[in-house]
Design a protein around this motif. Structure first.
Motif, short mmCIF file in Angstrom:
data_model
loop_
_atom_site.label_atom_id
_atom_site.label_comp_id
_atom_site.label_asym_id
_atom_site.label_seq_id
_atom_site.Cartn_x
_atom_site.Cartn_y
_atom_site.Cartn_z
N TYR A 291 0.27 -1.46 0.82
CA TYR A 291 0.26 -0.15 -0.32
C TYR A 291 0.61 1.35 0.15
O TYR A 291 0.00 2.05 -0.24
N LYS A 292 2.25 0.96 0.44
CA LYS A 292 3.16 2.01 0.29
C LYS A 292 3.74 2.78 -1.41
O LYS A 292 2.69 3.65 -2.06
N GLU A 293 3.55 1.09 -1.79
CA GLU A 293 4.10 1.55 -3.64
C GLU A 293 2.47 2.39 -4.08
O GLU A 293 2.78 2.80 -5.05
N LYS A 294 1.26 1.74 -3.64
CA LYS A 294 0.44 1.57 -4.53
C LYS A 294 0.10 3.18 -3.38
O LYS A 294 -0.80 4.58 -4.66
N ALA A 295 0.30 3.28 -3.36
CA ALA A 295 -0.76 5.08 -2.50
C ALA A 295 1.09 6.02 -3.45
O ALA A 295 0.69 7.55 -4.00
N ILE A 296 2.26 6.39 -3.57
CA ILE A 296 3.28 6.52 -4.17
C ILE A 296 2.25 6.77 -5.99
O ILE A 296 2.52 7.89 -6.45
N GLU A 297 1.78 5.52 -6.56
CA GLU A 297 1.65 5.44 -7.96
C GLU A 297 0.60 6.64 -8.11
O GLU A 297 0.60 6.68 -9.02
N GLU A 298 -0.49 6.22 -7.01
CA GLU A 298 -1.36 7.12 -7.17
C GLU A 298 -1.19 9.07 -6.62
O GLU A 298 -2.08 9.22 -6.50
N GLY A 299 -0.31 9.15 -7.04
CA GLY A 299 0.29 10.54 -6.21
C GLY A 299 0.21 10.86 -5.07
O GLY A 299 1.32 12.57 -4.80
N ALA A 300 0.63 10.03 -4.19
CA ALA A 300 1.15 10.27 -2.94
C ALA A 300 2.60 11.16 -2.36
O ALA A 300 3.04 10.21 -3.99
N VAL A 301 2.58 11.97 -1.86
CA VAL A 301 4.51 12.17 -1.56
C VAL A 301 4.92 11.43 -0.57
O VAL A 301 4.42 12.26 0.85
N VAL A 302 5.85 10.96 -0.39
CA VAL A 302 6.45 10.24 0.94
C VAL A 302 7.73 10.31 1.04
O VAL A 302 8.76 10.66 0.48
N ASN A 303 7.95 11.21 2.44
CA ASN A 303 9.43 11.56 2.80
C ASN A 303 9.77 11.00 4.16
O ASN A 303 8.88 11.05 4.96
N GLU A 304 11.42 11.06 4.24
CA GLU A 304 11.78 10.78 5.56
C GLU A 304 12.30 12.10 6.52
O GLU A 304 12.20 12.95 5.72
N ILE A 305 12.28 12.34 7.65
CA ILE A 305 12.41 13.01 8.34
C ILE A 305 13.20 12.08 9.40
O ILE A 305 13.61 11.18 10.22
N ASP A 306 14.38 13.60 10.36
CA ASP A 306 15.16 12.51 11.87
C ASP A 306 13.86 12.76 12.57
O ASP A 306 13.46 13.66 13.12
N ARG A 307 14.38 11.23 13.36
CA ARG A 307 13.38 10.84 14.03
C ARG A 307 14.03 11.41 16.16
O ARG A 307 12.36 11.58 16.22
N GLU A 308 14.64 11.51 15.89
CA GLU A 308 15.20 12.43 17.17
C GLU A 308 14.28 12.88 17.18
O GLU A 308 14.62 13.47 19.09
N PRO A 309 14.08 14.54 17.44
CA PRO A 309 13.31 15.42 17.80
C PRO A 309 11.73 14.81 18.69
O PRO A 309 11.76 15.22 19.25
N PHE A 310 12.03 13.97 18.25
CA PHE A 310 10.04 13.03 17.99
C PHE A 310 10.09 12.52 18.91
O PHE A 310 10.22 12.60 19.84
N ILE A 311 11.56 11.43 19.57
CA ILE A 311 11.59 10.85 20.66
C ILE A 311 11.83 11.69 21.99
O ILE A 311 11.81 11.37 22.59
#
Length: 338
Positions: A291-311
């Motif tokens: 479903y990640k692949e499906k989301a991207i195929e259908e126009g969604a934009v995926v990005n990563e982020i530095d998670r340390e500030p959240f932790i």
């Protein structure tokens, strides 16, 4: 003559099952027991459905049809609170719910399992949930609910990420953003600490809410929000992989009803629950990728982020929470398993 014999046999079975304490269960005229199993997701492709159908298959096969399982996919409640209420009232025998929902029943320790960044990986989650931590939590739930709830197993619901009208480049981008999530408990405390504004819009209304700008964003795992097409809305297009929750879902049975079942029926239900755990987890993990692949195929934009500030935001909130509910030892056991 045969028909009369079957009727008498059926009545005898009802009497015998009642004598065993199953009078609170739904017993058919032929002596079979019907179990109502339910989850809140409406998509037939949802992993929850896969898990409950496996439970149904094993129960009915192992009991030679003497136990029937009726599976409801969102048809007797799309909100988990509705399902728990039905479980307590006897209108359902097995339901799937999130840990955060259980805090509304007064069992606050369970909220630990939904705390953001409690688990650092899926393997860490497995070591805790399938080990002594899962066993201890099951005992706490059974004891504090006065046997109203019996944990039959733990499912996953994937890895939860943020999705909204804009991508997150840093934790500061959450300030003032309305976010569909839990509005009480440790989850709410975490998101408020990031600057987001938790919203209680229901799951069934979320697509429309994202479409019509009622809420800016939400958070969930790929199989769940992509199946509901949230990623196709203006406020669900941008997915930021925060991976803030390796999720736990509780498979709960009515404890009193379970104890009133004959021992061989209990064994069948426990075996079926184990099989459902395997099936649901496999389905979720597979769909997480698909479903990640499906989301991207259908126009969604995926990005990563530095998670340390959240932790860094999450850990002191959790530390304070476990002090409040006197569950420091349980938290330490989870952290020791990293």
């Amino acid at each position: 003559m045969r028909k009369s014999f079957m009727v008498i046999l059926g009545l005898l079975m009802v009497f015998l099952l009642s004598a065993c304490g199953t009078d609170e269960l739904e017993v058919e005229a032929d002596g079979t027991i019907k179990l109502i199993a339910a989850h809140n997701q409406t998509s037939p492709d949802n992993p929850y459905q896969t898990g409950l159908l496996k439970f149904k298959e094993v129960v009915e096969n192992e009991s030679d049809g003497k136990i029937e399982v009726e599976v409801h996919a969102g048809t007797i409640g799309t909100e988990e609170s509705q399902l728990v209420e039905k479980l307590q009232l006897g209108a359902a025998d097995l339901v799937v719910v999130s840990p955060g929902l259980m805090t509304q029943t007064g069992i606050r320790e369970v909220d630990i399992l939904s705390a953001p960044y409690l688990f650092k990986s899926y393997d860490h989650w497995l070591r805790a949930i399938d080990g002594p931590v899962g066993e201890e939590m099951a005992e706490i739930i059974n004891e504090k609910s006065n046997n109203s709830f019996k944990v039959l197993g733990y499912w996953t619901a994937g890895v939860r990420h943020f999705y909204g009208k804009k991508p997150l480049e840093s934790i500061d981008d959450l300030k003032g953003v309305s976010l569909r999530t839990q509005t009480s408990g440790v989850i709410s405390d975490f998101w408020q600490a990031t600057g987001a504004i938790p919203s209680s819009i229901s799951w069934g209304e979320l697509y429309q809410g994202l479409q019509q700008d009622v809420v800016d964003s939400s958070e969930n795992a790929y199989p769940f929000f992509v199946q509901q097409a949230h990623h196709t809305t203006p406020n669900g297009k941008y997915i930021t992989e925060t991976a803030h929750d390796f999720t736990t879902r509780l498979v709960l049975f009515n404890g009193e009803k379970f104890d009133n079942l004959p021992e061989n029926y209990q064994e069948i239900i426990l075996k079926a629950a184990e099989e459902s755990v395997i099936a649901e987890r496999e389905a979720t993990n597979t769909q997480d990728v698909e479903y990640k692949e499906k989301a991207i195929e259908e126009g969604a934009v995926v990005n990563e982020i530095d998670r340390e500030p959240f932790i860094e935001v999450a850990e002191p909130i959790l530390d304070e929470f476990v002090k409040e509910i006197e569950a420091e030892e349980l938290l330490q056991k989870i952290r020791d398993l990293e």
